[in-house]
Motif scaffolding. Structure first.
Motif, PDB file in Angstrom:
ATOM      1  N   PHE A  50      10.061 -18.822  41.200  1.00 42.29           N
ATOM      2  CA  PHE A  50       9.339 -17.706  40.734  1.00 42.29           C
ATOM      3  C   PHE A  50       8.688 -17.039  41.879  1.00 42.29           C
ATOM      4  O   PHE A  50       8.400 -17.550  42.821  1.00 42.29           O
ATOM      5  CB  PHE A  50       8.614 -18.195  39.582  1.00 42.29           C
ATOM      6  CG  PHE A  50       7.288 -19.159  39.982  1.00 42.29           C
ATOM      7  CD1 PHE A  50       6.194 -18.535  40.563  1.00 42.29           C
ATOM      8  CD2 PHE A  50       7.668 -20.382  40.195  1.00 42.29           C
ATOM      9  CE1 PHE A  50       5.256 -19.512  41.003  1.00 42.29           C
ATOM     10  CE2 PHE A  50       6.599 -21.435  40.515  1.00 42.29           C
ATOM     11  CZ  PHE A  50       5.578 -20.810  40.873  1.00 42.29           C
TER      12      PHE A  50
ATOM     13  N   ARG B 106       5.298 -15.178  43.191  1.00 46.59           N
ATOM     14  CA  ARG B 106       3.951 -15.044  42.901  1.00 46.59           C
ATOM     15  C   ARG B 106       3.304 -14.310  43.902  1.00 46.59           C
ATOM     16  O   ARG B 106       3.437 -14.550  44.991  1.00 46.59           O
ATOM     17  CB  ARG B 106       3.115 -16.309  42.633  1.00 46.59           C
ATOM     18  CG  ARG B 106       1.648 -15.977  42.325  1.00 46.59           C
ATOM     19  CD  ARG B 106       1.007 -17.480  42.243  1.00 46.59           C
ATOM     20  NE  ARG B 106       1.716 -18.035  40.699  1.00 46.59           N
ATOM     21  CZ  ARG B 106       1.314 -19.395  40.196  1.00 46.59           C
ATOM     22  NH1 ARG B 106       0.754 -20.234  40.862  1.00 46.59           N
ATOM     23  NH2 ARG B 106       2.154 -19.544  38.879  1.00 46.59           N
ATOM     24  N   PHE B 107       2.774 -12.981  43.799  1.00 43.34           N
ATOM     25  CA  PHE B 107       2.339 -12.017  44.650  1.00 43.34           C
ATOM     26  C   PHE B 107       3.412 -11.832  45.840  1.00 43.34           C
ATOM     27  O   PHE B 107       4.576 -11.228  45.196  1.00 43.34           O
ATOM     28  CB  PHE B 107       1.039 -12.439  45.331  1.00 43.34           C
ATOM     29  CG  PHE B 107       0.279 -11.675  46.028  1.00 43.34           C
ATOM     30  CD1 PHE B 107      -0.286 -10.176  45.364  1.00 43.34           C
ATOM     31  CD2 PHE B 107      -0.007 -11.518  47.457  1.00 43.34           C
ATOM     32  CE1 PHE B 107      -1.129  -9.459  45.997  1.00 43.34           C
ATOM     33  CE2 PHE B 107      -0.669 -10.623  47.942  1.00 43.34           C
ATOM     34  CZ  PHE B 107      -1.097  -9.580  47.531  1.00 43.34           C
TER      35      PHE B 107
ATOM     36  N   GLN C 239      -3.257 -11.954  31.614  1.00 43.88           N
ATOM     37  CA  GLN C 239      -2.437 -13.013  31.426  1.00 43.88           C
ATOM     38  C   GLN C 239      -1.948 -13.233  30.160  1.00 43.88           C
ATOM     39  O   GLN C 239      -0.834 -13.637  29.936  1.00 43.88           O
ATOM     40  CB  GLN C 239      -3.426 -14.328  31.901  1.00 43.88           C
ATOM     41  CG  GLN C 239      -3.987 -14.149  33.516  1.00 43.88           C
ATOM     42  CD  GLN C 239      -2.570 -14.002  34.383  1.00 43.88           C
ATOM     43  OE1 GLN C 239      -1.738 -14.478  34.173  1.00 43.88           O
ATOM     44  NE2 GLN C 239      -3.066 -13.196  35.528  1.00 43.88           N
TER      45      GLN C 239
ATOM     46  N   GLU D  50       3.552  -6.848  36.941  1.00 39.27           N
ATOM     47  CA  GLU D  50       2.322  -6.380  37.543  1.00 39.27           C
ATOM     48  C   GLU D  50       2.375  -5.514  38.496  1.00 39.27           C
ATOM     49  O   GLU D  50       3.377  -5.050  38.990  1.00 39.27           O
ATOM     50  CB  GLU D  50       1.984  -7.807  38.374  1.00 39.27           C
ATOM     51  CG  GLU D  50       1.652  -8.935  37.487  1.00 39.27           C
ATOM     52  CD  GLU D  50       1.093 -10.384  38.447  1.00 39.27           C
ATOM     53  OE1 GLU D  50      -0.045 -10.464  38.540  1.00 39.27           O
ATOM     54  OE2 GLU D  50       2.016 -11.109  38.574  1.00 39.27           O
TER      55      GLU D  50
ATOM     56  N   TYR E 260       8.442 -19.017  45.491  1.00 33.82           N
ATOM     57  CA  TYR E 260       8.166 -20.491  45.046  1.00 33.82           C
ATOM     58  C   TYR E 260       9.189 -21.256  44.625  1.00 33.82           C
ATOM     59  O   TYR E 260       9.644 -20.745  43.667  1.00 33.82           O
ATOM     60  CB  TYR E 260       6.924 -20.735  44.254  1.00 33.82           C
ATOM     61  CG  TYR E 260       5.499 -20.321  44.913  1.00 33.82           C
ATOM     62  CD1 TYR E 260       4.653 -21.171  45.418  1.00 33.82           C
ATOM     63  CD2 TYR E 260       4.933 -18.874  44.746  1.00 33.82           C
ATOM     64  CE1 TYR E 260       3.418 -20.766  45.922  1.00 33.82           C
ATOM     65  CE2 TYR E 260       3.890 -18.573  45.373  1.00 33.82           C
ATOM     66  CZ  TYR E 260       3.061 -19.383  45.879  1.00 33.82           C
ATOM     67  OH  TYR E 260       2.028 -19.056  46.565  1.00 33.82           O
TER      68      TYR E 260
ATOM     69  N   ARG F 288       8.445  -8.465  47.859  1.00 34.98           N
ATOM     70  CA  ARG F 288       9.111  -8.989  46.751  1.00 34.98           C
ATOM     71  C   ARG F 288      10.538  -8.663  46.302  1.00 34.98           C
ATOM     72  O   ARG F 288      11.348  -9.478  46.286  1.00 34.98           O
ATOM     73  CB  ARG F 288       7.996  -8.759  45.399  1.00 34.98           C
ATOM     74  CG  ARG F 288       6.699  -9.288  45.368  1.00 34.98           C
ATOM     75  CD  ARG F 288       5.901  -8.807  44.301  1.00 34.98           C
ATOM     76  NE  ARG F 288       6.330  -8.941  43.005  1.00 34.98           N
ATOM     77  CZ  ARG F 288       6.202  -9.896  42.193  1.00 34.98           C
ATOM     78  NH1 ARG F 288       5.423 -11.126  42.704  1.00 34.98           N
ATOM     79  NH2 ARG F 288       6.711 -10.239  41.045  1.00 34.98           N
TER      80      ARG F 288
END
Length: 232
Positions: free
Chosen positions: A215, A217-218, A169, A187, A222, A197
């Motif tokens: 953004f 996330r995984f 992080q 990531e 969002y 993605r």
């Protein structure tokens, strides 16, 4: 056969020189006609009996065929249900494998655009290159615990496995400093998640150009509003 014999008898009577009473001759004709009709009726009856027997055979065969069709249909329905359950089980297994793969990658980071030194870089060389980036470009301390680092094929990317999520992080937060250097850090996800993605990227860029805060996330996109997050 009897009908034919009667006809021969009538012909002989007519051709003989003997004189038979007209009444007897008519009776003989009538008897011959009745026997002929009776023979035809018998023939029709036999033909009808044969037809009934054939119909019974066809009905029996049709009944067997219908039973086989019904049994086959039931088997097909059972196979379809089993296939449906197998698909569900396979999907659940694929999801579980994908989850386990992402769990094994959870502390991984990929350093993109890292220049190559030579064609035979060892794991130690890759680790030193990453530490140099962390120290000089990201201004991070040397206490980042790198378990393993190696090149991805022959490209300019190095995949790094970290021992601690806190280090991961911290590196991601500091990676903004790499802007305009040609390097960036992402990531590490499974191929399935990367594919999901990738589909979101055009929508994310379009939303950002429109002024929205979005953004990834995984495998979810969002959107940030003044009140809540919206997941897509």
């Amino acid at each position: 056969m009897a009908y034919k014999l009667d006809l021969l008898l009538v012909v002989k009577v007519e051709r003989s020189n003997l004189h038979y009473p007209q009444r007897q001759v008519k009776k003989l004709y009538k008897l011959c006609w009745m026997r002929g009709v009776s023979c035809k009726i018998d023939k029709i009856q036999r033909s009808n009996d044969d037809m009934n027997l054939k119909l019974q055979t066809v009905e029996s065969t049709l009944k067997v065929v219908l039973e086989q069709i019904s049994e086959t249909s039931n088997r097909c329905q059972t196979l379809e249900e089993e296939n449906f359950h197998l698909k569900d089980q396979m999907k659940a297994m694929d999801d579980k494998l994908d989850y386990l793969e992402n769990m094994s990658r959870r502390n991984n980071l990929i350093f993109h655009g890292v220049p190559r030194g030579n064609e035979t870089q060892s794991l130690t060389d890759c680790e030193l290159i990453v530490k140099d980036v962390l120290r000089n470009d990201l201004q991070l301390l040397d206490d980042v615990n790198i378990q393993r680092a190696h090149r991805i094929m022959k490209g300019k990317a190095i995949i790094v496995k970290l021992a601690d999520d806190k280090d991961k992080q911290a590196i991601l937060r500091a990676s903004k400093a790499l802007k305009d250097t040609g390097m960036f850090i992402t990531e590490d996800f499974s191929p399935l998640v990367r594919q999901k993605r990738k589909k979101f990227l055009p929508r994310m860029f379009q939303a950002r150009e429109s002024g929205f805060k979005v953004f990834l996330r995984f495998d979810k996109l969002y959107t940030v509003t003044s009140q809540d997050f919206h997941v897509q």
